[in-house]
Design an enzyme around this catalytic site. Structure first.
Site, PDB file in Angstrom:
ATOM      1  N   HIS A  55       0.831  -1.206   0.000  1.00 16.75           N
ATOM      2  CA  HIS A  55       0.000   0.000   0.000  1.00 16.75           C
ATOM      3  C   HIS A  55       0.869   1.263   0.000  1.00 16.75           C
ATOM      4  O   HIS A  55       0.731   2.126  -0.869  1.00 16.75           O
ATOM      5  CB  HIS A  55      -0.919  -0.025   1.233  1.00 16.75           C
ATOM      6  CG  HIS A  55      -1.767   1.196   1.387  1.00 16.75           C
ATOM      7  ND1 HIS A  55      -3.106   1.201   1.061  1.00 16.75           N
ATOM      8  CD2 HIS A  55      -1.482   2.456   1.814  1.00 16.75           C
ATOM      9  CE1 HIS A  55      -3.598   2.417   1.284  1.00 16.75           C
ATOM     10  NE2 HIS A  55      -2.626   3.191   1.747  1.00 16.75           N
ATOM     11  N   GLU A  56       1.769   1.326   0.960  1.00 15.56           N
ATOM     12  CA  GLU A  56       2.599   2.534   1.063  1.00 15.56           C
ATOM     13  C   GLU A  56       3.512   2.667  -0.147  1.00 15.56           C
ATOM     14  O   GLU A  56       3.825   3.773  -0.597  1.00 15.56           O
ATOM     15  CB  GLU A  56       3.414   2.534   2.365  1.00 15.56           C
ATOM     16  CG  GLU A  56       2.565   2.530   3.640  1.00 15.56           C
ATOM     17  CD  GLU A  56       1.492   3.622   3.687  1.00 15.56           C
ATOM     18  OE1 GLU A  56       1.689   4.669   3.043  1.00 15.56           O
ATOM     19  OE2 GLU A  56       0.459   3.402   4.346  1.00 15.56           O
ATOM     20  N   HIS A  62       1.697   4.492  -2.888  1.00 17.57           N
ATOM     21  CA  HIS A  62       1.796   5.953  -2.738  1.00 17.57           C
ATOM     22  C   HIS A  62       3.160   6.430  -3.235  1.00 17.57           C
ATOM     23  O   HIS A  62       3.269   7.454  -3.899  1.00 17.57           O
ATOM     24  CB  HIS A  62       1.684   6.352  -1.266  1.00 17.57           C
ATOM     25  CG  HIS A  62       0.294   6.303  -0.701  1.00 17.57           C
ATOM     26  ND1 HIS A  62      -0.761   6.967  -1.275  1.00 17.57           N
ATOM     27  CD2 HIS A  62      -0.203   5.685   0.401  1.00 17.57           C
ATOM     28  CE1 HIS A  62      -1.856   6.770  -0.533  1.00 17.57           C
ATOM     29  NE2 HIS A  62      -1.538   5.981   0.489  1.00 17.57           N
ATOM     30  N   HIS A 113       3.366   6.888  -6.879  1.00 19.60           N
ATOM     31  CA  HIS A 113       2.661   8.094  -7.312  1.00 19.60           C
ATOM     32  C   HIS A 113       3.609   9.306  -7.264  1.00 19.60           C
ATOM     33  O   HIS A 113       3.511  10.222  -8.071  1.00 19.60           O
ATOM     34  CB  HIS A 113       1.459   8.301  -6.378  1.00 19.60           C
ATOM     35  CG  HIS A 113       0.340   9.130  -6.942  1.00 19.60           C
ATOM     36  ND1 HIS A 113      -0.775   9.437  -6.210  1.00 19.60           N
ATOM     37  CD2 HIS A 113       0.152   9.733  -8.142  1.00 19.60           C
ATOM     38  CE1 HIS A 113      -1.594  10.185  -6.941  1.00 19.60           C
ATOM     39  NE2 HIS A 113      -1.050  10.376  -8.121  1.00 19.60           N
TER      40      HIS A 113
HETATM   41 ZN   LIG Z   1      -2.725   5.249   2.056  1.00 18.64          ZN
END
Ligand SMILES: [Zn+2]
Length: 675
Positions: A464-465, A468, A471
C-alpha cells in the site's frame, strides 16, 4: 559555524545531512527560513509590475523553498524519532506556521494579483497545466479567507492558530498514552501464543526496559496478541487500554479538545460562506457533497452488516464449543475469528508468517514496479535519520527517478500507523527536481539476527505505502503544487490500494513468499488457502471502517455537537452497530481526523478510492495479464505521472473510459458473490 539545515546540500541527490544535524539547529534554521519565506512573499505582493503568471503564480511556487526543506527534515524526525525537545519545538513551530500560512493566504494585495489573473485567464495564453495551477491557486485563496473583510480575516486567523495548536496536542497526548502503557506478561501468560508473538512481546519488553515480555499498544504487537491469546482476561485488559487511548482522563485526555476543534471548524466554514465544515471540506474532493459520501457508505453498510452478523453466529458457536456460552465481545472477535479461519481455510497466521519475510516482500514490491513501470532499485549506503532506515536509488533506463527511503520497524517515539511522505517533491520549475520519497511503517522488529517476518496485513501495508511512493516517483509535472500525491484526498488512495492487488497475484506470492528457514516457496495448496482467505472477516473490517467514516462525516455535516462522545454513541446506535465490533478509530484517538485534520470529514476517502482501485485492477484482469504493458502505460500516463493536473473524474475516465460503480468493491470484499 553554518547551520547544516541551511547550508548547501553536498550529499548524493542532495539528501539532508542527518548525521550533522542536532536538535539545537532547528530553532535558528526555522527562524531564518521563515523570515526568508516571508520576505519572498512580501516581494511578490508588492511587485511594482502588473501581475503576470510568472511574477505571481510561478513566483509563489518558488517561494519558501528553504522553509520546506527545513520542515521536511524536522517533521520527519518529530514523527519517527520523537523526544521531549522535538515535541517542545513542534509545539512552538506549529502555531507560527499556521500564522505564516494565514498571512500568505489572507494577504489582500497578493490575492488581488491572483484575482486579476483569474479574471483575465482566457486572454493569458496559458498551458493546460498553468490554467489548472491558476484555478487551484485562486480557489485556495478564496477558501482560505482572502476575500473576507478585515474582521473576518482576523477571526479566521485566530481559529487557524488555535486549531493547529489543538491538533498538535491531540497527537502528543496520543503518543504519550501509547508510550506510557504496557502490560507485563508472566511466563504462564505466554501459553498458547505462537513463537512470533512471544518474540514480539519480548522485543517490546526489551525496548520498554521491562524485565520480561510485555504487550504494548503498537498495532503490530497488540493485534497479534488479541488474535492469539486464549486468556480472555488479558485480552480484555489490553483491548480496553488500546481503545481508551486519548480518553484516560487527566492531562492526556483528548475529548475536550475534540469538542473545541469541531466547534472551531464549523465556525470557520460558516465564516467562509459554507453551510458547515463537511460542505466546505468536500467541495474540492471528487465526492463534492456530504450526501454523495453518505450514499456510498450506506450502499456498502447493509451488506457488510449482514455479513458481520452471519460471521458472529459462527464465532459464537466457537465460544459454545469452548464451553463459554456467552455473547461475543469486542476483545473476543479477533481471537475466535482466528480459530474459525484456521478451521474454515485451514490457515494459521503462525504457519503463514515464515513465508512473509520483510526483505522478500520489499523485493516483491520492487519487482512488480520493474515489470509494470521498468523501475530499477539500487541500495544506497548513506546515513539516514535512524539506523533501521534504508535507502535505494530508483532509476529507469539509467535515468535517475527518485530516492526511496523506507523505515519499517516500530519503536518508542515513532508515531503509530503507516504512511508515505516526500521530503522533496518532483517538479521542473526550479530545475529538474526528482523526489525523495519515504515509506514509514510500524512492523515488529525481530530479535537480533532473526529475519523480520510479516503478517499478511503487514505485507499488504508494505505494498500500500509503496503504491503511494510510486505516485511520487513517477510524477512528471512542472509545478510542485500539482505533483505526485497532491490530489484530492478521496483520489489519493487509488494508487496505494490498487498496488495491494499485486501482492495477491499468485505468481508474485509463488516467487517471493519463500520460507525464512528452508527457502522453499509457499506450497501451492497454502497459496490457494491464502488467496481464498483474502476476503475472510471482511464483514468485521468493513463495519469497523464505515462506523468510523460515518461518525467523522456526521460530526462535520451539521452544527457541532456539544458532547462528541454522546453524538458518536447516537450515530452508532442509529446505524445498528453490533456491540461486538467497535469503530476502527474511536473519536479520542482518531488521529486521521483530529491530529492536523487532513482526513476531517474525509475518512470515507479510503472507501471512495477502493471503488476505483477494485475497478482499475479489473482493467488488468480484462487484458488477461496482471502486468499488461499497455494497461500499465495507460495507468502511468493518465494517473500516476500527472498528479493533480486535472479533476480526478477526468483522470479516471481517461484511464478506464468510464467511471466505476460500487459492484467491483462489493465483490472484492466478498460482500456479494462474484459471478
Ligand atoms: Zn494510504
Amino acid at each position: 559555524m553554518t547551520n547544516p539545515l541551511l547550508s548547501e546540500r553536498t550529499l548524493p541527490f542532495e539528501l539532508p545531512p542527518f548525521a550533522a544535524i542536532s536538535d539545537e539547529d532547528f530553532e535558528p534554521a526555522f527562524e531564518e527560513a521563515l523570515a526568508a519565506a516571508r520576505a519572498e512573499i512580501d516581494a511578490i505582493a508588492k511587485c511594482p509590475e502588473a501581475p503576470s503568471f510568472e511574477n505571481t503564480i510561478e513566483a509563489l511556487e518558488l517561494a519558501g523553498k528553504e522553509l520546506s526543506d527545513v520542515l521536511s527534515v524536522f517533521f520527519l524526525l518529530a514523527s519517527v524519532e520523537s523526544n521531549p525537545k522535538r515535541e517542545e519545538l513542534q509545539r512552538s513551530f506549529s502555531p507560527r506556521l499556521a500564522e505564516y500560512s494565514s498571512d500568505v493566504m489572507m494577504n489582500v494585495p497578493l490575492f488581488e494579483r491572483v484575482d486579476r489573473l483569474w479574471q483575465q485567464r482566457d486572454t493569458l495564453d496559458l498551458s493546460a497545466e498553468q490554467a489548472r495551477l491558476l484555478e487551484l491557486s485562486h480557489r485556495g485563496f478564496r477558501r482560505s479567507g482572502a476575500a473576507l473583510d478585515e474582521a473576518g480575516r482576523a477571526r479566521l486567523r485566530e481559529i487557524n492558530t488555535r486549531l493547529a495548536k489543538l491538533g498538535t496536542s491531540f497527537a502528543q497526548n496520543l503518543l504519550a498514552d501509547e508510550r506510557d502503557w504496557f502490560m507485563p506478561l508472566a511466563e504462564a501468560d505466554l501459553e498458547g501464543l505462537p513463537g512470533f508473538v512471544v518474540d514480539a512481546a519480548r522485543a517490546a519488553g526489551a525496548e520498554k526496559g521491562a524485565d520480561g515480555p510485555v504487550v504494548t499498544l503498537s498495532r503490530s504487537v497488540i493485534v497479534p496478541f488479541l488474535q492469539f491469546s486464549p486468556r480472555r482476561d488479558l485480552r480484555k485488559r489490553a483491548y480496553e487500554a488500546w481503545t481508551s487511548r486519548g480518553a484516560n482522563g487527566g492531562q492526556t485526555d483528548n475529548r475536550e479538545l475534540v469538542a473545541e476543534m469541531l466547534a472551531l471548524r464549523h465556525e470557520r466554514a460558516q465564516l467562509l460562506g459554507y453551510e458547515n465544515f463537511a460542505a466546505y471540506r468536500l467541495e474540492p474532493e471528487m465526492a463534492k457533497t456530504p450526501q454523495a459520501v453518505r450514499d456510498l457508505l450506506m450502499q456498502v453498510w447493509e451488506p457488510a452488516l449482514e455479513r458481520a452478523k452471519a460471521d458472529a453466529f459462527y464465532l459464537e458457536r466457537e465460544l459454545v464449543i469452548e464451553g463459554a456460552d456467552m455473547p461475543i465481545e469486542a476483545w473476543d472477535w479477533r481471537y475466535y475469528s482466528g480459530i474459525w479461519r484456521r478451521k474454515k481455510h485451514d490457515l494459521d497466521e503462525a504457519e503463514l508468517k515464515p513465508y512473509l519475510q520483510l526483505d522478500r516482500m520489499i523485493e516483491a514490491a520492487f519487482d512488480c514496479a520493474t515489470r509494470l513501470f521498468k523501475l530499477e532499485f539500487t541500495p544506497l549506503e548513506i546515513d539516514l535519520h535512524h539506523p533501521d532506515a534504508r535507502a535505494w536509488e530508483v532509476t529507469r533506463d539509467g535515468q535517475h527517478m527518485a530516492v526511496f527511503i523506507a523505515d519499517y520497524f516500530a519503536r518508542s517515539g515513532k508515531r503509530s500507523g503507516a504512511w508515505c511522505s516526500a521530503m522533496r517533491s518532483q517538479e521542473k520549475l526550479a530545475g529538474d527536481i526528482r523526489p525523495h520519497v519515504l515509506n514509514i511503517c510500524n512492523f515488529a522488529k525481530p530479535a537480533e539476527g532473526a529475519p523480520a517476518l510479516l503478517s499478511y496485513d503487514d505485507a499488504r501495508t508494505l505494498f500500500h505505502e509503496f503504491g503511494h511512493a510510486l505516485h511520487q516517483m513517477l510524477s512528471d509535472v512542472t509545478y510542485q503544487t500539482l505533483s505526485g500525491t497532491s490530489v484530492p484526498r478521496d483520489f489519493v488512495e487509488l494508487p496505494s490500494q490498487l498496488y495491494e492487488h499485486w501482492l495477491e497475484v499468485p505468481e508474485v506470492l509463488r516467487r517471493f513468499a519463500t520460507h525464512a528457514e528452508t527457502g522453499e516457496p509457499m506450497p501451492q495448496e497454502m497459496l490457494e488457502r491464502v488467496l481464498a482467505a483474502a476476503t475472510f472477516d471482511m464483514g468485521f473490517q468493513t463495519v469497523e471502517f464505515i462506523a468510523s467514516a460515518l461518525v467523522d462525516l456526521e460530526f462535520h455535516d451539521g452544527p457541532p455537537p456539544a458532547d462528541p462522545m454522546q453524538k458518536q454513541a447516537e450515530i452508532l446506535e442509529g446505524i445498528g452497530m453490533p456491540s461486538a465490533i467497535r469503530m476502527r478509530h474511536a473519536t479520542p484517538h482518531f488521529a486521521h481526523v483530529f491530529s492536523g485534520g487532513g482526513y476531517a470529514s474525509a475518512y470515507y476517502s479510503y472507501m471512495w478510492s477502493e471503488v476505483m482501485d477494485a475497478d482499475a485492477f479489473e482493467a488488468f484482469e480484462e487484458a488477461g495479464d496482471p502486468f499488461d504493458p499497455k494497461t500499465a502505460e495507460a495507468l502511468e500516463k493518465n494517473i500516476l505521472s500527472v498528479g493533480g493536473l486535472r479533476e480526478p473524474d477526468e483522470l479516471y475516465t481517461a484511464f478506464r473510459g468510464r467511471l466505476p460503480g460500487v459492484e467491483a468493491l462489493l465483490k472484492g470484499r466478498g460482500l456479494i458473490a462474484a459471478e
